[in-house]
Design an enzyme around this catalytic site. Structure first.
Site, PDB file in Angstrom:
ATOM      1  N   HIS A 157       0.806  -1.155  -0.044  1.00 35.41           N
ATOM      2  CA  HIS A 157      -0.023   0.016  -0.014  1.00 35.41           C
ATOM      3  C   HIS A 157       0.691   1.204  -0.045  1.00 35.41           C
ATOM      4  O   HIS A 157       0.325   2.321   0.552  1.00 35.41           O
ATOM      5  CB  HIS A 157      -0.942  -0.120   1.264  1.00 35.41           C
ATOM      6  CG  HIS A 157      -1.626  -1.275   1.485  1.00 35.41           C
ATOM      7  ND1 HIS A 157      -2.832  -1.497   1.044  1.00 35.41           N
ATOM      8  CD2 HIS A 157      -1.214  -2.459   2.100  1.00 35.41           C
ATOM      9  CE1 HIS A 157      -3.186  -2.560   1.271  1.00 35.41           C
ATOM     10  NE2 HIS A 157      -2.548  -3.329   2.000  1.00 35.41           N
ATOM     11  N   SER A 278      15.308  21.675 -15.956  1.00 32.51           N
ATOM     12  CA  SER A 278      14.132  22.394 -15.968  1.00 32.51           C
ATOM     13  C   SER A 278      14.391  23.742 -16.554  1.00 32.51           C
ATOM     14  O   SER A 278      15.580  24.300 -16.292  1.00 32.51           O
ATOM     15  CB  SER A 278      13.400  22.654 -14.817  1.00 32.51           C
ATOM     16  OG  SER A 278      12.727  23.775 -14.518  1.00 32.51           O
ATOM     17  N   LYS A 284      16.552  21.848 -10.438  1.00 32.92           N
ATOM     18  CA  LYS A 284      15.888  20.644 -10.818  1.00 32.92           C
ATOM     19  C   LYS A 284      16.659  19.570 -11.526  1.00 32.92           C
ATOM     20  O   LYS A 284      17.405  20.020 -12.547  1.00 32.92           O
ATOM     21  CB  LYS A 284      14.769  20.910 -11.645  1.00 32.92           C
ATOM     22  CG  LYS A 284      13.434  21.641 -11.118  1.00 32.92           C
ATOM     23  CD  LYS A 284      12.682  20.718  -9.827  1.00 32.92           C
ATOM     24  CE  LYS A 284      11.857  19.616 -10.500  1.00 32.92           C
ATOM     25  NZ  LYS A 284      10.694  20.072 -11.065  1.00 32.92           N
ATOM     26  N   GLU A 291       9.892   8.767 -16.695  1.00 34.28           N
ATOM     27  CA  GLU A 291       8.572   9.201 -16.765  1.00 34.28           C
ATOM     28  C   GLU A 291       7.866   8.823 -18.221  1.00 34.28           C
ATOM     29  O   GLU A 291       6.777   8.563 -18.393  1.00 34.28           O
ATOM     30  CB  GLU A 291       8.471  10.610 -16.519  1.00 34.28           C
ATOM     31  CG  GLU A 291       8.782  10.953 -15.037  1.00 34.28           C
ATOM     32  CD  GLU A 291       8.598  12.468 -14.825  1.00 34.28           C
ATOM     33  OE1 GLU A 291       7.944  13.208 -14.869  1.00 34.28           O
ATOM     34  OE2 GLU A 291      10.128  13.013 -15.074  1.00 34.28           O
TER      35      GLU A 291
END
Ligand code: ARG
Length: 459
Positions: A157, A278, A284, A291
């Site tokens: 979970h 970024s 970043k 992704e």
């Protein structure tokens, strides 16, 4: 005069945009090598059977090889009004060698021709996918070998559950990929079948030898039914499914990589080579590759659904709908190949933050099951032990400590059988090493697992 292979029966030319809509040349040119291979096998068989002369056959072979060489050098003009790669090549061949070229299509149709191309293409690509999966598996195994003693939280979970070995966690993906590999391997027997010689649908009146073209093209078997040969696209559905499921597995792994590399977890650091920055936030470093792989599962699954829907309700035998089998498969193959290559590089170059993983399991309650097991060993029934430990956890939360910091007096109040050895017993690394069941996360069991993998690979 029409330039179409089927121009004889037609008195009107289609408009350019109709040709454009009808054509598959933009994408089926990717099949050119297989098309030439199939045609050379067909011509060779026609000559051996005395259906065309040896000299025609030689001219055809030469002509086809020249066309392929020109294509590779970007010197072949492809014409959209000639619809597809098959008709473009035939047109070019006749232009170059005349009547001999016109004899190539004897006893054949584009229906068995395109099916032959697609079988050859799929077989070759699936073989390559299997090799890429194996290579990625080898990388996973080597990362696992280096991290048998790296302890990390195991989750259910997405809540910390029990401490586990990093090797054990990552080897789960080895096994998923092992099933993917075996599905691809098994599918080859349904891909490796020759449709050539089925002609349009009913076979042909010429004394062709389908077994000869089967063996020239190195197909394992041949379709027993000419109508099945030209209308079967099951192997494409199956390949799209196998690709999609592999992508689903990669997306699960990608999700973990994304979480592990977040500041919240900080379990791994991805190499700069597999990350991007970024354009606005200078600090970043984003896990874009992971992704993208997670995202791309959408396209492969889409292609699978699309192929299934295209086939639904199609009557026998060939229907133009089947031209829709190509773009999705090509794209799915391309997507999985890229994803496997990128993933392997990403895993191979990532840094595993061993200390952070270690300290994480020292700062949670993932050793609570262990405390219950301790009580069970002292003769307390598991259900009662669970209740007792639950109360200790609640006390710890209220007093802002973890189980290793609960005072012995508190333990003994909870249950008199708890002794000072509890502190060693509850250390996360001991929780892991005490797991001795077959296939478990204990270091000895993980080493056993790696042995099984090694011996499998030797087979
Ligand atoms: N471009 C077609 C395809 O990809 C080739 C087969 C065409 N056959 C036909 N009878 N129109 O399916």
């Amino acid at each position: 005069m029409s330039n179409k292979a089927w121009g004889g029966r037609f008195s009107e030319q289609p408009e350019a945009w109709v040709d454009e809509f009808n054509a598959s040349i933009h994408f089926d040119k990717a099949l050119i090598e297989y098309d030439v291979q199939g045609s050379i096998a067909h011509a060779t068989m026609l000559a051996n059977q005395g259906i065309i002369s040896n000299s025609d056959c030689e001219q055809i072979k030469q002509g086809l090889n020249d066309i392929l060489a020109d294509y590779k050098q970007n010197k072949l003009d492809l014409d959209v009004s000639l619809e597809d790669i098959h008709l473009n090549i035939e047109h070019e061949l006749i232009k170059r060698i005349g009547d001999a070229g016109g004899r190539l299509h004897t006893g054949r149709s584009r229906n068995d021709q395109v099916a032959t191309d697609m079988h050859l293409y799929t077989k070759s690509e699936v073989t390559e996918l299997i090799a890429l999966i194996e290579s990625f598996q080898a990388t996973i195994v080597s990362v696992a070998e280096d991290n048998i003693d790296t302890i990390m939280p195991g989750y259910t979970h997405l809540q910390r559950a029990q401490p586990i070995s990093f090797a054990h966690h990552i080897l789960t993906y080895y096994w998923m990929l092992e099933r993917d590999k075996s599905r691809f391997q098994d599918s080859i027997k349904r891909i490796d079948i020759s449709p050539l010689g089925a002609a349009a649908l009913s076979g042909t009146t010429y004394p062709i030898d389908r077994h000869e073209t089967q063996s020239l093209l190195d197909f394992g078997s041949l379709y027993e039914n000419s109508m099945d040969a030209v209308s079967d696209r099951d192997y494409i559905v199956e390949t799209l499914h196998n690709i999609s499921l592999t992508m689903v597995h990669l997306s699960r792994f990608a999700e973990e990589i994304i979480f592990w590399s977040s500041a919240e977890a900080n379990f791994i650091t991805l190499s700069d080579a597999f990350s991007t920055g970024s354009s606005i936030m200078p600090q970043k470093k984003n896990p874009d590759m992971a992704e993208l792989i997670r995202g791309k599962v959408g396209r492969t699954t889409g292609h699978l659904m699309s192929m299934l829907m295209t086939l639904k309700g199609l009557p026998l035998a060939y229907n133009k709908d089947m031209q829709e089998d190509k773009e999705g498969l090509f794209d799915a193959v391309h997507t999985l190949k890229g994803s496997l290559r990128i993933f392997e590089g990403m895993v191979d170059t990532m840094t595993i933050n061993v200390e952070q993983l270690q300290s994480t399991v020292y700062n949670d309650f993932s050793n609570a099951t262990e405390l219950a097991d301790y009580l069970v060993n002292k003769g307390v029934p598991f259900r009662n032990a669970h209740e007792i430990v639950g109360k200790i956890v609640l006390w710890s939360i209220q007093n802002n400590v973890y189980l290793l910091d609960v005072p012995l007096t508190e333990y003994q109040q909870a249950h008199p059988s708890i002794e000072a050895d509890i502190y060693d017993y509850l250390k996360p690394e001991n929780c892991v090493s005490r797991r001795i069941s077959y296939g478990s996360t204990g270091q000895a069991a993980v080493k056993e697992q790696l042995k099984v993998i090694k011996s499998k690979n030797k087979e």
